[in-house]
Design a protein around this motif. Structure first.
Motif, PDB file in Angstrom:
ATOM      1  N   ASP A 227       0.848  -1.187   0.000  1.00 47.89           N
ATOM      2  CA  ASP A 227       0.000   0.000   0.000  1.00 47.89           C
ATOM      3  C   ASP A 227       0.886   1.240   0.000  1.00 47.89           C
ATOM      4  O   ASP A 227       1.884   1.278   0.700  1.00 47.89           O
ATOM      5  CB  ASP A 227      -0.896   0.044   1.237  1.00 47.89           C
ATOM      6  CG  ASP A 227      -1.956  -1.036   1.211  1.00 47.89           C
ATOM      7  OD1 ASP A 227      -2.392  -1.448   2.288  1.00 47.89           O
ATOM      8  OD2 ASP A 227      -2.318  -1.459   0.113  1.00 47.89           O
ATOM      9  N   PRO A 228       0.511   2.230  -0.786  1.00 49.77           N
ATOM     10  CA  PRO A 228       1.328   3.455  -0.796  1.00 49.77           C
ATOM     11  C   PRO A 228       1.265   4.158   0.543  1.00 49.77           C
ATOM     12  O   PRO A 228       0.213   4.244   1.169  1.00 49.77           O
ATOM     13  CB  PRO A 228       0.678   4.301  -1.896  1.00 49.77           C
ATOM     14  CG  PRO A 228      -0.695   3.758  -2.054  1.00 49.77           C
ATOM     15  CD  PRO A 228      -0.632   2.318  -1.712  1.00 49.77           C
ATOM     16  N   LYS A 229       2.413   4.634   0.980  1.00 52.95           N
ATOM     17  CA  LYS A 229       2.500   5.282   2.283  1.00 52.95           C
ATOM     18  C   LYS A 229       2.315   6.792   2.195  1.00 52.95           C
ATOM     19  O   LYS A 229       1.998   7.425   3.186  1.00 52.95           O
ATOM     20  CB  LYS A 229       3.842   4.953   2.905  1.00 52.95           C
ATOM     21  CG  LYS A 229       4.076   3.455   3.089  1.00 52.95           C
ATOM     22  CD  LYS A 229       3.055   2.837   4.013  1.00 52.95           C
ATOM     23  CE  LYS A 229       3.386   1.374   4.282  1.00 52.95           C
ATOM     24  NZ  LYS A 229       2.347   0.733   5.117  1.00 52.95           N
ATOM     25  N   ILE A 230       2.600   7.347   1.025  1.00 54.58           N
ATOM     26  CA  ILE A 230       2.366   8.777   0.805  1.00 54.58           C
ATOM     27  C   ILE A 230       1.475   8.894  -0.430  1.00 54.58           C
ATOM     28  O   ILE A 230       1.837   8.430  -1.496  1.00 54.58           O
ATOM     29  CB  ILE A 230       3.670   9.561   0.599  1.00 54.58           C
ATOM     30  CG1 ILE A 230       4.576   9.396   1.809  1.00 54.58           C
ATOM     31  CG2 ILE A 230       3.357  11.036   0.359  1.00 54.58           C
ATOM     32  CD1 ILE A 230       5.898  10.149   1.720  1.00 54.58           C
TER      33      ILE A 230
ATOM     34  N   GLN B  72       0.183  11.369   4.347  1.00 49.52           N
ATOM     35  CA  GLN B  72       1.203  10.350   4.612  1.00 49.52           C
ATOM     36  C   GLN B  72       0.758   9.457   5.766  1.00 49.52           C
ATOM     37  O   GLN B  72       0.190   9.934   6.751  1.00 49.52           O
ATOM     38  CB  GLN B  72       2.579  10.988   4.879  1.00 49.52           C
ATOM     39  CG  GLN B  72       2.646  11.993   6.001  1.00 49.52           C
ATOM     40  CD  GLN B  72       3.025  11.424   7.362  1.00 49.52           C
ATOM     41  OE1 GLN B  72       3.284  10.223   7.492  1.00 49.52           O
ATOM     42  NE2 GLN B  72       3.053  12.285   8.367  1.00 49.52           N
ATOM     43  N   TYR B  73       1.077   8.167   5.588  1.00 49.56           N
ATOM     44  CA  TYR B  73       0.688   7.167   6.581  1.00 49.56           C
ATOM     45  C   TYR B  73       1.923   6.458   7.120  1.00 49.56           C
ATOM     46  O   TYR B  73       1.942   5.230   7.306  1.00 49.56           O
ATOM     47  CB  TYR B  73      -0.322   6.191   5.949  1.00 49.56           C
ATOM     48  CG  TYR B  73      -1.601   6.901   5.588  1.00 49.56           C
ATOM     49  CD1 TYR B  73      -1.786   7.420   4.306  1.00 49.56           C
ATOM     50  CD2 TYR B  73      -2.586   7.124   6.541  1.00 49.56           C
ATOM     51  CE1 TYR B  73      -2.945   8.123   3.980  1.00 49.56           C
ATOM     52  CE2 TYR B  73      -3.751   7.821   6.221  1.00 49.56           C
ATOM     53  CZ  TYR B  73      -3.914   8.318   4.948  1.00 49.56           C
ATOM     54  OH  TYR B  73      -5.057   9.027   4.625  1.00 49.56           O
ATOM     55  N   LEU B  74       2.961   7.233   7.338  1.00 47.82           N
ATOM     56  CA  LEU B  74       4.219   6.730   7.885  1.00 47.82           C
ATOM     57  C   LEU B  74       4.391   7.121   9.345  1.00 47.82           C
ATOM     58  O   LEU B  74       5.405   6.776   9.948  1.00 47.82           O
ATOM     59  CB  LEU B  74       5.394   7.279   7.054  1.00 47.82           C
ATOM     60  CG  LEU B  74       5.447   6.780   5.613  1.00 47.82           C
ATOM     61  CD1 LEU B  74       6.402   7.635   4.779  1.00 47.82           C
ATOM     62  CD2 LEU B  74       5.876   5.322   5.578  1.00 47.82           C
TER      63      LEU B  74
ATOM     64  N   HIS C 203       4.951  10.093  10.375  1.00 52.47           N
ATOM     65  CA  HIS C 203       5.994  11.117  10.429  1.00 52.47           C
ATOM     66  C   HIS C 203       5.454  12.439  10.965  1.00 52.47           C
ATOM     67  O   HIS C 203       4.261  12.741  10.858  1.00 52.47           O
ATOM     68  CB  HIS C 203       6.592  11.331   9.030  1.00 52.47           C
ATOM     69  CG  HIS C 203       7.443  10.190   8.586  1.00 52.47           C
ATOM     70  ND1 HIS C 203       7.883  10.064   7.278  1.00 52.47           N
ATOM     71  CD2 HIS C 203       7.954   9.126   9.255  1.00 52.47           C
ATOM     72  CE1 HIS C 203       8.618   8.986   7.182  1.00 52.47           C
ATOM     73  NE2 HIS C 203       8.677   8.391   8.366  1.00 52.47           N
TER      74      HIS C 203
ATOM     75  N   ASN D  58      -1.003  14.487   9.472  1.00 52.69           N
ATOM     76  CA  ASN D  58      -0.498  13.690   8.352  1.00 52.69           C
ATOM     77  C   ASN D  58      -0.954  14.234   6.994  1.00 52.69           C
ATOM     78  O   ASN D  58      -0.850  13.544   5.994  1.00 52.69           O
ATOM     79  CB  ASN D  58      -0.906  12.224   8.500  1.00 52.69           C
ATOM     80  CG  ASN D  58      -2.409  12.021   8.318  1.00 52.69           C
ATOM     81  OD1 ASN D  58      -3.210  12.871   8.717  1.00 52.69           O
ATOM     82  ND2 ASN D  58      -2.788  10.901   7.732  1.00 52.69           N
TER      83      ASN D  58
ATOM     84  N   SER E 231       7.897  13.334   3.382  1.00 55.50           N
ATOM     85  CA  SER E 231       7.788  13.365   4.837  1.00 55.50           C
ATOM     86  C   SER E 231       9.014  12.714   5.466  1.00 55.50           C
ATOM     87  O   SER E 231       9.707  11.919   4.827  1.00 55.50           O
ATOM     88  CB  SER E 231       6.510  12.661   5.316  1.00 55.50           C
ATOM     89  OG  SER E 231       6.592  11.263   5.117  1.00 55.50           O
TER      90      SER E 231
ATOM     91  N   GLN F  83      10.596  11.508   9.688  1.00 55.52           N
ATOM     92  CA  GLN F  83      10.201  11.304  11.069  1.00 55.52           C
ATOM     93  C   GLN F  83      10.212  12.619  11.854  1.00 55.52           C
ATOM     94  O   GLN F  83       9.254  12.961  12.537  1.00 55.52           O
ATOM     95  CB  GLN F  83      11.141  10.287  11.723  1.00 55.52           C
ATOM     96  CG  GLN F  83      10.703   9.871  13.126  1.00 55.52           C
ATOM     97  CD  GLN F  83       9.347   9.191  13.107  1.00 55.52           C
ATOM     98  OE1 GLN F  83       9.127   8.225  12.395  1.00 55.52           O
ATOM     99  NE2 GLN F  83       8.396   9.716  13.889  1.00 55.52           N
TER     100      GLN F  83
ATOM    101  N   TYR G  52      10.972  10.751   2.619  1.00 54.54           N
ATOM    102  CA  TYR G  52      10.328   9.801   1.723  1.00 54.54           C
ATOM    103  C   TYR G  52       9.338  10.567   0.854  1.00 54.54           C
ATOM    104  O   TYR G  52       8.590  11.405   1.358  1.00 54.54           O
ATOM    105  CB  TYR G  52       9.619   8.705   2.525  1.00 54.54           C
ATOM    106  CG  TYR G  52      10.580   7.882   3.329  1.00 54.54           C
ATOM    107  CD1 TYR G  52      10.941   8.261   4.625  1.00 54.54           C
ATOM    108  CD2 TYR G  52      11.171   6.736   2.798  1.00 54.54           C
ATOM    109  CE1 TYR G  52      11.852   7.527   5.361  1.00 54.54           C
ATOM    110  CE2 TYR G  52      12.082   5.995   3.521  1.00 54.54           C
ATOM    111  CZ  TYR G  52      12.423   6.395   4.796  1.00 54.54           C
ATOM    112  OH  TYR G  52      13.338   5.672   5.520  1.00 54.54           O
TER     113      TYR G  52
END
Lengths: 114, 115
Positions: A1-4, A25-27, A29, A72, A93, A95, A104
């Protein structure tokens, strides 16, 4: 799944109009960024946000306004569009917003202004 | 002020040959250095990064880079390229200990791997 996630993938606009570019974004961050890639020019930094606070703005024009409604999310509103605004806009994004943190990148939104 | 120079706009190599991409940087402080790759119609992906310590850093897909403080360089290498390595490679600089993590990109080197 794409994270951004960046939406839309492609965007065509007329000169003088206004558009909003979406970034999520789903990291997990805490820092987010916008960059622009124009033809024949290096990728250039536009904005950085940390914990939803603007940290750095390198755009010369107030026509570009970032908007962070959630931690996010970092959207980019562009008003009074000009043909020179045609470019691919990348969201990124990291951390935290320190120099050592890896950024990223999302897949980009390609904007064409006619 | 920070800057990154990638002197080669395009590089063509044959599959199986070695590859070296050059990068020179200028930084007012201690640099953090990255190589990113951009495949056609995709975003940027991190290949490797250098913070400190061993000047030779290993990355993904067999890439490595060597940092040289005396030469202000961060060259990327791969011993044997594959056709899938065709892409644009960016050398990227970040300032150390600066709030507002701004990346400075080189213009990129487009690599074409011939079968």
């Amino acid at each position: 799944d794409p994270k951004i996630i960046q939406k839309p993938k492609y965007l065509v606009a007329v000169t003088g109009s206004e558009k909003i570019l979406i970034c999520e974004q789903y990291l997990g961050h805490n820092a987010m960024y916008w960059y622009r890639q124009s033809a024949k020019k290096p990728l250039e930094f536009m904005f950085s946000y940390s914990y939803q606070k603007l940290m750095d703005n390198q755009t010369a024009s107030s026509r570009f306004q970032p908007q962070s409604s959630k931690k996010n999310h970092l959207d980019l509103q562009i008003t009074a569009l000009k043909p020179d605004d045609s470019a691919t806009y990348f969201c990124a994004s990291s951390q935290e917003d320190w120099g050592q943190d890896t950024q990223y990148f999302g897949p980009g939104t390609r904007l064409l202004v006619l | 002020a920070q800057s990154v120079t990638q002197p080669d706009a395009r590089v063509t190599v044959s599959e199986g040959a070695s590859l070296q991409l050059r990068c020179k940087y200028s930084s007012s402080g201690t640099p953090y250095l990255f190589w990113y790759v951009q495949y056609p119609r995709q975003g940027l992906q991190l290949l490797l990064k250098y913070y400190s310590g061993d000047p030779v850093v290993q990355g993904v897909n067999g890439f490595e880079a060597e940092f040289s403080k005396s030469n202000s360089s961060f060259h990327l290498r791969k011993a044997s390229v594959h056709w899938s390595d065709s892409a644009v490679y960016f050398c990227v600089l970040s300032a150390r200990h600066s709030a507002g993590n701004k990346l400075t990109f080189g213009i990129g080197t487009r690599v074409l791997v011939r079968p």
